[in-house]
Design a protein around this motif. Structure first.
Motif, PDB file in Angstrom:
ATOM      1  N   SER A 123       0.812  -1.221   0.000  1.00  0.00           N
ATOM      2  CA  SER A 123       0.000   0.000   0.000  1.00  0.00           C
ATOM      3  C   SER A 123       0.848   1.276   0.000  1.00  0.00           C
ATOM      4  CB  SER A 123      -0.960  -0.015   1.183  1.00  0.00           C
ATOM      5  OG  SER A 123      -0.248  -0.101   2.394  1.00  0.00           O
ATOM      6  N   VAL A 126       1.520   2.077  -3.622  1.00  0.00           N
ATOM      7  CA  VAL A 126       0.295   2.512  -4.276  1.00  0.00           C
ATOM      8  C   VAL A 126       0.063   4.010  -4.078  1.00  0.00           C
ATOM      9  CG1 VAL A 126      -2.227   2.242  -4.244  1.00  0.00           C
ATOM     10  CG2 VAL A 126      -0.754   0.240  -4.134  1.00  0.00           C
ATOM     11  N   PHE A 147      -6.072  -5.078 -10.792  1.00  0.00           N
ATOM     12  CA  PHE A 147      -5.643  -4.368  -9.595  1.00  0.00           C
ATOM     13  C   PHE A 147      -6.875  -3.833  -8.889  1.00  0.00           C
ATOM     14  CE2 PHE A 147      -4.125  -0.673  -7.222  1.00  0.00           C
ATOM     15  CZ  PHE A 147      -3.094  -1.255  -6.512  1.00  0.00           C
ATOM     16  N   GLY A 148      -6.940  -4.028  -7.582  1.00  0.00           N
ATOM     17  CA  GLY A 148      -8.106  -3.623  -6.818  1.00  0.00           C
ATOM     18  C   GLY A 148      -9.111  -4.761  -6.778  1.00  0.00           C
ATOM     19  N   ALA A 149     -10.379  -4.427  -6.580  1.00  0.00           N
ATOM     20  CA  ALA A 149     -11.428  -5.449  -6.496  1.00  0.00           C
ATOM     21  C   ALA A 149     -11.402  -6.324  -7.755  1.00  0.00           C
ATOM     22  CB  ALA A 149     -12.788  -4.789  -6.333  1.00  0.00           C
ATOM     23  N   GLU A 153      -5.115  -6.964  -4.541  1.00  0.00           N
ATOM     24  CA  GLU A 153      -5.398  -5.883  -3.608  1.00  0.00           C
ATOM     25  C   GLU A 153      -4.176  -5.712  -2.718  1.00  0.00           C
ATOM     26  OE1 GLU A 153      -9.307  -5.687  -1.900  1.00  0.00           O
ATOM     27  OE2 GLU A 153     -10.068  -7.055  -3.426  1.00  0.00           O
TER      28      GLU A 153
END
Length: 177
Positions: A123, A126, A147-149, A153
Motif C-alpha cells: 500500500s 500505491v 488491480f483492486g477489487a 489488492e
C-alpha cells in the motif's frame, strides 16, 4: 486441441517463488508456457532455472537476444505479466525499456498482443503519485489490469497474503472490455 502459447513474465516479488506451480496450472489449462523474468527475478530463481526450463520445454529468458539471433520461443497468443512490481509497471507505462521483459511488453502494445498485468505492490507504493497514472496508461493502451477489487489488492508493508494467481490465469486470453 490447438495449443495456445502464454508468455508468463515475472518481476522480482515474493510470488515469483511459486512460479513452478503456476506454470503447471497454466499447462493444465491448455497453455504452452514460456517463462520470462526480470534480471532480479532471474537472480532470485537462479538455482531453479534449469528445472523451470525443463518444465516449460523452453529456455527461460531474462535478457535481450543478440542481433540476428533466432527467436527461441513460439509466437505468443497471450502475455501475463505477474507478479509485476512498481518498477516494472512504471517502466512499461513510461516506455523505459532497459530490460528485455519491459522492452517486450512495451513493443507488445504496438503489436496488439493480448496482455494482462497483475501488480504485486504494498500500500505504500500505491500511494506514490506515478503508480495510478501508470496503471491508467496501461489500461488506455489496451492492457487488462488486474488491480483492486477482482484482482490484486495491496497489503500493508510486511503483511503476507496469498497472491491471486488463479484470477490472473482466469483472465488470460479473455477479451479486454
Amino acid at each position: 486441441m490447438t495449443t495456445r502459447t502464454l508468455y508468463l513474465l515475472c518481476s522480482a516479488a515474493p510470488p515469483v517463488f511459486e512460479i513452478a506451480g503456476v506454470i503447471e496450472e497454466a499447462q493444465r489449462r491448455g497453455w504452452d508456457v514460456c517463462l520470462g523474468l526480470t534480471p532480479a527475478a532471474a537472480e532470485w530463481l537462479e538455482e531453479s532455472l534449469p528445472g523451470l526450463a525443463a518444465l516449460t520445454g523452453h529456455p527461460v529468458r531474462s535478457r535481450y537476444k543478440q542481433p540476428g539471433q533466432a527467436d527461441v520461443w513460439p509466437v505468443a497468443d497471450a502475455v501475463l505479466v505477474a507478479p509485476a512490481t512498481m518498477n516494472t509497471v512504471n517502466c512499461w507505462a513510461l516506455g523505459i525499456t532497459g530490460s528485455w521483459l519491459v522492452g517486450f511488453v512495451a513493443e507488445g502494445i504496438g503489436k496488439g498482443i493480448p496482455m494482462t498485468v497483475m501488480p504485486c505492490v504494498n500500500s505504500a507504493y500505491v500511494r506514490h503519485p506515478q503508480f495510478p497514472l501508470s496503471l491508467e496508461t496501461l489500461r488506455t493502451a489496451g492492457v487488462r489490469v488486474l488491480f483492486g477489487a477482482g484482482g490484486f489488492e495491496p497489503n500493508e508493508s510486511g503483511e503476507k497474503r496469498p497472491y491471486p494467481w488463479g484470477l490472473a490465469l482466469d483472465a488470460v486470453g479473455e477479451p479486454v472490455l
